[in-house]
Scaffold this motif. Structure first.
Motif, PDB file in Angstrom:
ATOM      1  N   LEU A 219       0.883  -1.164   0.000  1.00 41.40           N
ATOM      2  CA  LEU A 219       0.000   0.000   0.000  1.00 41.40           C
ATOM      3  C   LEU A 219       0.919   1.211   0.000  1.00 41.40           C
ATOM      4  CD1 LEU A 219      -2.646   1.606   0.353  1.00 41.40           C
ATOM      5  CD2 LEU A 219      -2.428   1.205   2.815  1.00 41.40           C
ATOM      6  N   VAL A 220       0.744   2.079  -0.999  1.00 43.59           N
ATOM      7  CA  VAL A 220       1.614   3.241  -1.162  1.00 43.59           C
ATOM      8  C   VAL A 220       0.771   4.501  -1.021  1.00 43.59           C
ATOM      9  CG1 VAL A 220       3.231   4.443  -2.689  1.00 43.59           C
ATOM     10  CG2 VAL A 220       3.048   1.931  -2.772  1.00 43.59           C
ATOM     11  N   LEU A 221       0.961   5.210   0.100  1.00 41.75           N
ATOM     12  CA  LEU A 221       0.331   6.513   0.286  1.00 41.75           C
ATOM     13  C   LEU A 221       1.299   7.528  -0.300  1.00 41.75           C
ATOM     14  CD1 LEU A 221      -0.890   6.007   3.964  1.00 41.75           C
ATOM     15  CD2 LEU A 221      -2.149   5.582   1.843  1.00 41.75           C
ATOM     16  N   LEU A 222       0.847   8.293  -1.298  1.00 43.10           N
ATOM     17  CA  LEU A 222       1.739   9.102  -2.129  1.00 43.10           C
ATOM     18  C   LEU A 222       1.404  10.584  -2.028  1.00 43.10           C
ATOM     19  CD1 LEU A 222       3.966   8.908  -4.371  1.00 43.10           C
ATOM     20  CD2 LEU A 222       2.071   8.895  -6.013  1.00 43.10           C
ATOM     21  N   CYS A 223       2.444  11.411  -1.865  1.00 47.96           N
ATOM     22  CA  CYS A 223       2.274  12.861  -1.755  1.00 47.96           C
ATOM     23  C   CYS A 223       3.265  13.577  -2.649  1.00 47.96           C
ATOM     24  CB  CYS A 223       2.491  13.293  -0.302  1.00 47.96           C
ATOM     25  SG  CYS A 223       2.436  15.074  -0.050  1.00 47.96           S
ATOM     26  N   ALA A 224       2.754  14.388  -3.557  1.00 52.25           N
ATOM     27  CA  ALA A 224       3.605  15.273  -4.352  1.00 52.25           C
ATOM     28  C   ALA A 224       3.770  16.573  -3.577  1.00 52.25           C
ATOM     29  CB  ALA A 224       2.985  15.541  -5.716  1.00 52.25           C
ATOM     30  N   GLU A 225       5.019  17.042  -3.497  1.00 54.23           N
ATOM     31  CA  GLU A 225       5.310  18.276  -2.787  1.00 54.23           C
ATOM     32  C   GLU A 225       5.671  19.380  -3.771  1.00 54.23           C
ATOM     33  OE1 GLU A 225       7.193  17.247   1.352  1.00 54.23           O
ATOM     34  OE2 GLU A 225       8.247  16.125  -0.209  1.00 54.23           O
ATOM     35  N   ARG A 226       5.594  20.618  -3.297  1.00 58.26           N
ATOM     36  CA  ARG A 226       5.975  21.758  -4.143  1.00 58.26           C
ATOM     37  C   ARG A 226       7.385  21.538  -4.669  1.00 58.26           C
ATOM     38  NH1 ARG A 226       2.285  25.601  -4.114  1.00 58.26           N
ATOM     39  NH2 ARG A 226       0.873  25.746  -2.335  1.00 58.26           N
ATOM     40  N   GLY A 227       7.559  21.774  -5.948  1.00 54.24           N
ATOM     41  CA  GLY A 227       8.865  21.607  -6.568  1.00 54.24           C
ATOM     42  C   GLY A 227       9.111  20.220  -7.141  1.00 54.24           C
ATOM     43  N   ASP A 228       8.246  19.263  -6.844  1.00 47.86           N
ATOM     44  CA  ASP A 228       8.410  17.919  -7.396  1.00 47.86           C
ATOM     45  C   ASP A 228       8.056  17.905  -8.884  1.00 47.86           C
ATOM     46  OD1 ASP A 228       9.198  16.766  -5.009  1.00 47.86           O
ATOM     47  OD2 ASP A 228       7.221  15.954  -4.531  1.00 47.86           O
ATOM     48  N   GLY A 229       8.641  16.961  -9.582  1.00 47.79           N
ATOM     49  CA  GLY A 229       8.351  16.772 -10.993  1.00 47.79           C
ATOM     50  C   GLY A 229       8.481  15.312 -11.366  1.00 47.79           C
ATOM     51  N   GLU A 230       8.533  15.051 -12.654  1.00 49.04           N
ATOM     52  CA  GLU A 230       8.625  13.675 -13.145  1.00 49.04           C
ATOM     53  C   GLU A 230       9.879  12.969 -12.655  1.00 49.04           C
ATOM     54  OE1 GLU A 230       7.932  16.270 -15.116  1.00 49.04           O
ATOM     55  OE2 GLU A 230       5.944  15.858 -15.957  1.00 49.04           O
ATOM     56  N   LEU A 231      10.976  13.700 -12.514  1.00 51.89           N
ATOM     57  CA  LEU A 231      12.224  13.093 -12.055  1.00 51.89           C
ATOM     58  C   LEU A 231      12.040  12.461 -10.675  1.00 51.89           C
ATOM     59  CD1 LEU A 231      15.261  12.514 -12.329  1.00 51.89           C
ATOM     60  CD2 LEU A 231      15.673  14.772 -11.319  1.00 51.89           C
ATOM     61  N   GLN A 232      11.411  13.185  -9.758  1.00 54.23           N
ATOM     62  CA  GLN A 232      11.190  12.643  -8.419  1.00 54.23           C
ATOM     63  C   GLN A 232      10.235  11.451  -8.464  1.00 54.23           C
ATOM     64  OE1 GLN A 232      11.181  16.010  -9.065  1.00 54.23           O
ATOM     65  NE2 GLN A 232      13.121  16.430  -8.031  1.00 54.23           N
ATOM     66  N   ALA A 233       9.212  11.534  -9.287  1.00 52.87           N
ATOM     67  CA  ALA A 233       8.267  10.417  -9.420  1.00 52.87           C
ATOM     68  C   ALA A 233       8.974   9.177  -9.966  1.00 52.87           C
ATOM     69  CB  ALA A 233       7.100  10.816 -10.320  1.00 52.87           C
ATOM     70  N   ASP A 234       9.784   9.357 -10.991  1.00 56.60           N
ATOM     71  CA  ASP A 234      10.520   8.234 -11.587  1.00 56.60           C
ATOM     72  C   ASP A 234      11.465   7.597 -10.577  1.00 56.60           C
ATOM     73  OD1 ASP A 234       9.242   8.711 -14.015  1.00 56.60           O
ATOM     74  OD2 ASP A 234      10.953   9.775 -14.888  1.00 56.60           O
ATOM     75  N   ARG A 235      12.175   8.426  -9.839  1.00 54.48           N
ATOM     76  CA  ARG A 235      13.136   7.913  -8.852  1.00 54.48           C
ATOM     77  C   ARG A 235      12.419   7.179  -7.718  1.00 54.48           C
ATOM     78  NH1 ARG A 235      16.531  12.685  -7.003  1.00 54.48           N
ATOM     79  NH2 ARG A 235      17.522  11.093  -5.727  1.00 54.48           N
ATOM     80  N   LEU A 236      11.298   7.719  -7.266  1.00 56.00           N
ATOM     81  CA  LEU A 236      10.542   7.070  -6.200  1.00 56.00           C
ATOM     82  C   LEU A 236      10.002   5.722  -6.663  1.00 56.00           C
ATOM     83  CD1 LEU A 236       9.372   7.205  -3.318  1.00 56.00           C
ATOM     84  CD2 LEU A 236       7.361   8.279  -4.318  1.00 56.00           C
ATOM     85  N   LEU A 237       9.451   5.667  -7.865  1.00 58.59           N
ATOM     86  CA  LEU A 237       8.918   4.409  -8.380  1.00 58.59           C
ATOM     87  C   LEU A 237      10.023   3.362  -8.516  1.00 58.59           C
ATOM     88  CD1 LEU A 237       6.580   2.715  -9.446  1.00 58.59           C
ATOM     89  CD2 LEU A 237       7.045   3.674 -11.719  1.00 58.59           C
ATOM     90  N   ALA A 238      11.168   3.757  -9.044  1.00 58.11           N
ATOM     91  CA  ALA A 238      12.282   2.815  -9.206  1.00 58.11           C
ATOM     92  C   ALA A 238      12.700   2.252  -7.848  1.00 58.11           C
ATOM     93  CB  ALA A 238      13.459   3.499  -9.893  1.00 58.11           C
TER      94      ALA A 238
END
Length: 146
Positions: free
Chosen positions: A28-47
């Protein structure tokens, strides 16, 4: 980008009594995007998430990933992970991404997860959800990628 990851035996999300997403054993993944986040952070988190070794091997040691076990991912938006309690007892959520950007990054993360992994379920962004889970262990891991 922040996530709170829970190893579960099962989990589901309900909205008004209707199940909108469910998995058996997995994360179960509770996910929060923060100010300044972008695709790079999403990609790194998923990996990192897909390789996170928190499932037991034959010796009972946390040495296997969700990919190794074939478990599911249940991804739920959770802007409250950006809570700041520095100025009192009422949390401030100014660190969370603006709603439109949060939705865009959540949708991006889910799309990338579905492209990379076969068992992905979700909640509904910005909905009033009830999350039911059986935490396995319990194992709960906070993650933050900048």
């Amino acid at each position: 980008m922040r996530a709170l990851v829970q190893r579960v035996r099962q989990a589901r999300v309900e909205i008004e009594g209707e199940v909108v997403g469910a998995i058996e054993a997995g994360l179960l993944v509770l996910l929060c995007a923060e100010r300044g986040d972008g695709e790079l952070q999403a990609d790194r988190l998923l990996a990192k998430l897909l390789k996170l070794r928190i499932f037991p091997d034959e010796a009972g040691k946390m040495n296997r990933s969700v990919q190794d076990t074939g478990g599911g991912l249940l991804i739920v938006s959770q802007f409250t992970l950006a809570a700041d309690l520095g100025a009192g007892n009422r949390p401030s959520f100014t660190g969370a991404a603006a709603p439109d950007e949060g939705r865009r990054l959540y949708d991006y993360f889910v799309a990338k997860a579905r492209a990379a992994y076969p068992v992905v379920a979700t909640g509904v962004f910005a909905a009033d959800m009830q999350v039911h889970l059986v935490n396995d262990g319990p194992v709960t891991i906070p993650m933050q990628i900048q």
